[in-house]
Scaffold this motif. Structure first.
Motif, PDB file in Angstrom:
ATOM      1  N   HIS A 389       0.821  -1.207   0.000  1.00  0.00           N
ATOM      2  CA  HIS A 389       0.000   0.000   0.000  1.00  0.00           C
ATOM      3  C   HIS A 389       0.859   1.263   0.000  1.00  0.00           C
ATOM      4  O   HIS A 389       0.613   2.198  -0.782  1.00  0.00           O
ATOM      5  N   ALA A 392       2.444   1.862  -3.367  1.00  0.00           N
ATOM      6  CA  ALA A 392       1.484   2.408  -4.332  1.00  0.00           C
ATOM      7  C   ALA A 392       1.195   3.879  -4.043  1.00  0.00           C
ATOM      8  O   ALA A 392       1.101   4.704  -4.964  1.00  0.00           O
ATOM      9  N   GLN A 393       1.062   4.228  -2.768  1.00  0.00           N
ATOM     10  CA  GLN A 393       0.806   5.621  -2.398  1.00  0.00           C
ATOM     11  C   GLN A 393       1.962   6.522  -2.829  1.00  0.00           C
ATOM     12  O   GLN A 393       1.752   7.618  -3.368  1.00  0.00           O
ATOM     13  N   CYS A 394       3.179   6.070  -2.592  1.00  0.00           N
ATOM     14  CA  CYS A 394       4.347   6.878  -2.959  1.00  0.00           C
ATOM     15  C   CYS A 394       4.480   7.014  -4.466  1.00  0.00           C
ATOM     16  O   CYS A 394       4.888   8.069  -4.980  1.00  0.00           O
ATOM     17  N   GLU A 395       4.140   5.961  -5.182  1.00  0.00           N
ATOM     18  CA  GLU A 395       4.204   6.009  -6.647  1.00  0.00           C
ATOM     19  C   GLU A 395       3.190   7.020  -7.189  1.00  0.00           C
ATOM     20  O   GLU A 395       3.501   7.801  -8.100  1.00  0.00           O
ATOM     21  N   ARG A 396       1.985   7.025  -6.623  1.00  0.00           N
ATOM     22  CA  ARG A 396       0.965   7.979  -7.070  1.00  0.00           C
ATOM     23  C   ARG A 396       1.349   9.408  -6.719  1.00  0.00           C
ATOM     24  O   ARG A 396       0.939  10.355  -7.396  1.00  0.00           O
ATOM     25  N   ALA A 397       2.133   9.586  -5.636  1.00  0.00           N
ATOM     26  CA  ALA A 397       2.507  10.935  -5.203  1.00  0.00           C
ATOM     27  C   ALA A 397       3.594  11.551  -6.070  1.00  0.00           C
ATOM     28  O   ALA A 397       3.761  12.774  -6.078  1.00  0.00           O
ATOM     29  N   LYS A 398       4.335  10.736  -6.826  1.00  0.00           N
ATOM     30  CA  LYS A 398       5.458  11.267  -7.603  1.00  0.00           C
ATOM     31  C   LYS A 398       5.037  12.306  -8.642  1.00  0.00           C
ATOM     32  O   LYS A 398       5.652  13.376  -8.741  1.00  0.00           O
TER      33      LYS A 398
END
Length: 416
Positions: A389, A392-398
């Motif tokens: 999770h 995925a959160q960090c990837e979406r934040a990029k």
């Protein structure tokens, strides 16, 4: 200032396991705190884990570093059902950290507060780090519970079992240990062996020691399947499906957690207790008072007879009660924004509090995910889920972070 993707507060089994799981996702992660400090500082001499070797692994990706490998490397053998001394488990945790945790910082976290969408984490030396996500993995040491009437005793007359560790300070004193679980029996045995005049007081009719491990017939295993936290279909569900447990109504979850897996010392403690430490079972505490260096118990047994005893000190082995308000490292404004179930945090299916980016795992998550969270065994169903999770959160934040940097550059004046 460099910003971590994830700051993990607490370097016990859950914190170390999560750091190892996050390493496979190539995130910038650091776990803060003295590794396995609870197991080093808060366990009486001679303590062993109730969970056996096959239930005491710290999870990690791939082959990881299971306790079977640790024992094979250090002793040449591994016995799945052999009780593990706490000193051995502590050393295992340190070796796990050194082998599979990419970045660990022994400094303690003093303060966590929000700064926009990120968090500022202040360490015990006064330095700061910024993190996009913070995971609280602090175990039970912050949550000792003192029930009435023990909570009403003056300071110095009562302590909680979580404070021991070394018990030499009570050697030569008359000590009453209140409780009937593993903590009570462990500390009572250590006190007796250190020279304290020790007795156990409990409202329970008997001390329910675990049974020694044995090969069970198939029909018994079908009726009561084995799990990493005990035997039975209810425990099988709690051990294997914490995400489904989370879907139960809140009131039901709280009731189950409060009434499941009660006081049960390890079977191997019998020889250190029985015939050595007096046990006053079936007792109701009518009153407990402390004055002039003496604690006086007024008790009533199950037959209605009254008893009065005097001791120099009381050790309350009366369990733990997760409470967001007792997480001293949380800024009060941050703590006030966390929705609770009782006193524990009300967590999402991904262990997130009502404060975006702030997560909690380990025993404090038990009211949301079930009794398995009170055990090391629960890490296996926690850390892989949370690691995926967070990745995925960090990837979406990029993309959002990149757009902010572009916008900031666009508004710079020439020559800046």
């Amino acid at each position: 200032m460099r910003t971590l993707d994830v700051a993990i507060v607490g370097a016990g089994p859950y914190g170390l396991s999560l750091a190892a799981e996050l390493d496979r996702h190539s995130l910038d992660v650091c776990v803060f705190g003295s590794a396995m400090a609870f197991w080093r500082d808060n366990m009486p001499p001679g303590t062993k884990l109730k969970s056996d070797g096959q239930s005491s692994d710290l999870p990690a990706p791939g082959a990881g570093f299971p306790i079977s490998r640790y024992q094979t490397e250090t002793t040449g053998t591994f016995e799945a059902t052999r009780p593990i001394p706490v000193t051995e488990f502590y050393d295992y945790g340190l070796r796990f950290r050194d082998r599979v945790v990419p970045r660990a910082d022994p400094r303690m976290v003093r303060d966590v507060r929000q700064a926009g969408s990120d968090f500022i984490v202040t360490l015990d030396d006064g330095s700061h780090v910024t993190a996009r996500n913070v995971v609280i993995a602090v175990g039970v040491a912050s949550f000792p519970h003192l029930p009435e009437p023990l909570a009403g005793l003056p300071a110095g007359y009562v302590s909680h079992s979580v404070q021991y560790g070394p018990v030499a300070a009570l050697a030569g004193k008359r000590v009453a240990v209140v409780g009937a679980g593993a903590s009570a029996i462990d500390v009572a045995a250590a006190l007796h062996e250190a020279g304290a005049d020790t007795q156990i007081i409990t409202r329970r009719a008997t001390i329910a020691f675990h049974h020694p491990p044995a090969r069970r017939p198939l029909r018994h295993r079908v009726r009561r399947p084995d799990t990493g936290i005990g035997g039975g279909w209810d425990l099988w569900f709690y051990a294997n499906f914490p995400q489904l447990f989370h879907a139960l109504p809140e009131a039901m979850r709280l009731r189950i957690v409060a009434n499941t897996l009660g006081a049960a010392p390890g079977w191997f403690m019998r020889e250190r207790i029985e015939g050595r430490v007096p046990m006053r079972t079936g007792m109701t505490m009518l009153a407990v008072t402390g004055a002039n260096g003496v604690v006086t118990f007024d008790l009533r047994d199950r037959q209605g007879a009254k008893h009065q005893i005097e001791v120099d000190h009381v050790v309350a082995a009366t369990g733990f009660r997760p409470d967001v308000a007792r997480l001293d490292m949380l800024d009060p404004a941050l703590a006030a924004g966390i929705r609770t179930a009782g006193t524990a945090p009300a967590l999402s299916r991904r262990f997130e509090t009502s404060v975006r980016g702030l997560y909690m795992i380990g025993p404090i998550a038990a009211p949301s995910f079930g009794p398995v969270m009170r055990f090391v065994f629960g890490a296996r169903s926690t850390t892989p889920i949370l690691a995926r999770h967070l990745a995925a959160q960090c990837e979406r934040a990029k993309p959002a972070a990149a757009l902010r940097r572009v916008g900031q550059a666009a508004y710079r004046q020439p020559g800046e």
